[in-house]
Scaffold this motif. Sequence first.
Motif, PDB file in Angstrom:
ATOM      1  N   ARG A  40     108.790 -29.397  66.986  1.00  0.00           N
ATOM      2  CA  ARG A  40     110.383 -29.012  66.469  1.00  0.00           C
ATOM      3  C   ARG A  40     111.365 -29.318  67.539  1.00  0.00           C
ATOM      4  O   ARG A  40     112.200 -30.210  67.253  1.00  0.00           O
ATOM      5  CB  ARG A  40     110.237 -27.514  66.084  1.00  0.00           C
ATOM      6  CG  ARG A  40     111.404 -27.033  65.037  1.00  0.00           C
ATOM      7  CD  ARG A  40     112.653 -26.776  66.091  1.00  0.00           C
ATOM      8  NE  ARG A  40     112.387 -25.751  67.221  1.00  0.00           N
ATOM      9  CZ  ARG A  40     113.479 -25.444  67.876  1.00  0.00           C
ATOM     10  NH1 ARG A  40     114.870 -25.934  67.948  1.00  0.00           N
ATOM     11  NH2 ARG A  40     113.269 -24.516  68.986  1.00  0.00           N
ATOM     12  N   ASP A  41     111.430 -28.695  68.814  1.00  0.00           N
ATOM     13  CA  ASP A  41     112.394 -28.667  69.496  1.00  0.00           C
ATOM     14  C   ASP A  41     112.554 -30.078  70.461  1.00  0.00           C
ATOM     15  O   ASP A  41     113.496 -30.611  70.508  1.00  0.00           O
ATOM     16  CB  ASP A  41     112.446 -27.482  70.562  1.00  0.00           C
ATOM     17  CG  ASP A  41     113.723 -27.336  71.157  1.00  0.00           C
ATOM     18  OD1 ASP A  41     114.729 -27.892  70.978  1.00  0.00           O
ATOM     19  OD2 ASP A  41     113.953 -26.268  71.997  1.00  0.00           O
ATOM     20  N   GLY A  42     111.303 -30.322  70.411  1.00  0.00           N
ATOM     21  CA  GLY A  42     111.136 -31.864  70.985  1.00  0.00           C
ATOM     22  C   GLY A  42     111.699 -32.962  70.083  1.00  0.00           C
ATOM     23  O   GLY A  42     112.271 -33.946  70.778  1.00  0.00           O
ATOM     24  N   LEU A  43     111.424 -32.955  68.845  1.00  0.00           N
ATOM     25  CA  LEU A  43     111.702 -34.142  68.137  1.00  0.00           C
ATOM     26  C   LEU A  43     113.232 -34.053  67.367  1.00  0.00           C
ATOM     27  O   LEU A  43     113.753 -34.944  66.954  1.00  0.00           O
ATOM     28  CB  LEU A  43     110.693 -34.256  66.952  1.00  0.00           C
ATOM     29  CG  LEU A  43     109.226 -34.621  67.534  1.00  0.00           C
ATOM     30  CD1 LEU A  43     108.347 -34.821  66.359  1.00  0.00           C
ATOM     31  CD2 LEU A  43     109.333 -35.707  68.432  1.00  0.00           C
ATOM     32  N   GLN A  44     113.697 -32.660  67.300  1.00  0.00           N
ATOM     33  CA  GLN A  44     114.774 -32.542  66.329  1.00  0.00           C
ATOM     34  C   GLN A  44     116.055 -33.438  66.859  1.00  0.00           C
ATOM     35  O   GLN A  44     117.007 -33.817  66.008  1.00  0.00           O
ATOM     36  CB  GLN A  44     115.270 -31.075  66.449  1.00  0.00           C
ATOM     37  CG  GLN A  44     115.728 -30.661  67.538  1.00  0.00           C
ATOM     38  CD  GLN A  44     116.058 -29.225  67.555  1.00  0.00           C
ATOM     39  OE1 GLN A  44     115.803 -28.397  66.767  1.00  0.00           O
ATOM     40  NE2 GLN A  44     116.912 -28.638  68.671  1.00  0.00           N
ATOM     41  N   ASN A  45     115.992 -33.774  68.103  1.00  0.00           N
ATOM     42  CA  ASN A  45     117.341 -34.346  68.501  1.00  0.00           C
ATOM     43  C   ASN A  45     116.849 -35.923  68.648  1.00  0.00           C
ATOM     44  O   ASN A  45     117.926 -36.795  69.025  1.00  0.00           O
ATOM     45  CB  ASN A  45     117.424 -33.961  70.207  1.00  0.00           C
ATOM     46  CG  ASN A  45     119.024 -34.169  70.520  1.00  0.00           C
ATOM     47  OD1 ASN A  45     119.635 -34.060  69.929  1.00  0.00           O
ATOM     48  ND2 ASN A  45     119.068 -34.130  71.755  1.00  0.00           N
ATOM     49  N   GLY A 102     108.062 -33.478  77.343  1.00  0.00           N
ATOM     50  CA  GLY A 102     109.346 -32.922  77.679  1.00  0.00           C
ATOM     51  C   GLY A 102     110.247 -33.675  76.896  1.00  0.00           C
ATOM     52  O   GLY A 102     111.900 -33.619  77.308  1.00  0.00           O
ATOM     53  N   LEU A 103     110.040 -33.902  75.847  1.00  0.00           N
ATOM     54  CA  LEU A 103     111.042 -34.133  74.582  1.00  0.00           C
ATOM     55  C   LEU A 103     112.005 -33.161  74.575  1.00  0.00           C
ATOM     56  O   LEU A 103     111.658 -31.936  74.661  1.00  0.00           O
ATOM     57  CB  LEU A 103     110.433 -34.812  73.598  1.00  0.00           C
ATOM     58  CG  LEU A 103     109.262 -35.947  73.461  1.00  0.00           C
ATOM     59  CD1 LEU A 103     109.189 -36.457  72.201  1.00  0.00           C
ATOM     60  CD2 LEU A 103     109.789 -37.088  74.438  1.00  0.00           C
ATOM     61  N   GLY A 104     113.133 -33.471  73.654  1.00  0.00           N
ATOM     62  CA  GLY A 104     113.853 -32.537  73.151  1.00  0.00           C
ATOM     63  C   GLY A 104     115.369 -32.374  73.776  1.00  0.00           C
ATOM     64  O   GLY A 104     115.961 -33.237  74.287  1.00  0.00           O
TER      65      GLY A 104
END
Length: 285
Positions: A13-18, A234-236
């Motif tokens: 979620r937070d890693g991929l949303q951006n 560490g994505l996001g």
Amino acid sequence: MTQTVEIFEVGPRDGLQNEKRLIPTAEKVALVDLLSQAGFRRIEVASFVSPKWVPQMADGAEVLAGIRRRAGVRYAALAPNLRGYEGARAARADEVAVFASASEGFSRANLNCSVDESIARFEPILAAAGADGIPVRGYISCVTDCPFDGPTDPAAVARLARRLRAMGCYEISLGDTIGHATPESIAAMLKAVMDEVPADRLAGHYHDTAGRACDNIEASLALGLRVFDAAVGGLGGCPYAPGAAGNVATEAAQARIEALGYATGLDRAMIAEAGAMARKMRETQ
Ligand code: HMG
Ligand code: MG
């Protein structure tokens, strides 16, 4: 006896949303399925928000329908309003998260409403979830710094944490949304919050823009927190928080937490594999 610290995986979620490239649902499902084997008890996999605001999260129902659910793992989804909650429930999310901001500027940018208005939208979610037996987590963003309003008063975070707990959120996740916090500002904020909500109901959610997230985890551990959000690879970042970089990498958080003598129960090899998959999803852009 070794104490346990839980890492709550928020990468899907937070890693991929951006991510700018619209990642195919099958890739998201593959990432969640890998993470399900790594030992997490909770994984945030979707958001039921406006697809105009966050196009990357538009396929939340398909992601939840496609994953292989592993016993003992709770799959979570974000909901900003009752409509989002109903979408999450229909998709069989095991828990939902509401998200408010400690600062008015970010509340406007992220939810298009004031902090009080956001809380009013959460009330029917808590009521419905209570009746449905679905746990609700509460996020607070900008706990030390806001990209619009500057430094955040710890007292504002404490007041909001108390409100979310009183509404029925089982845990409050404290977000350093733009990754500007230091161990000192985190400690000052936590001390204020812990006058209202005990440490065992709090989680740290630290972005790593300035490379201090692991230090902030360490400072929070010293004050008694035992749950931390992290994203493999560490994505996001948040599309509505200018300058926000990725969440602390799960790999780095695990290494720091275990080096300090705590157990995470996570399988390093599986995490490394999931991290490689997540980074590849970004590189394919
Ligand atoms: P709005 O424009 O004020 O509200 O957005 P609206 O009611 O006028 O709705 C706008 C459109 O969205 C309408 O569609 C609605 O039907 C639709 P249109 O008529 O234009 O075709 N809509 C929805 N669609 C699907 N699901 C829904 C939903 N609700 C309305 N649930 C709104 C208000 C809250 C919807 C919008 O501001 C929004 O979606 N914001 C979400 C932003 C977001 O997801 N940000 C990232 C997550 S938060 C984060 O990353 C921080 C965190 O990690 C912690 C930290 O790091 O600090 C959690
Ligand atoms: Mg975040």
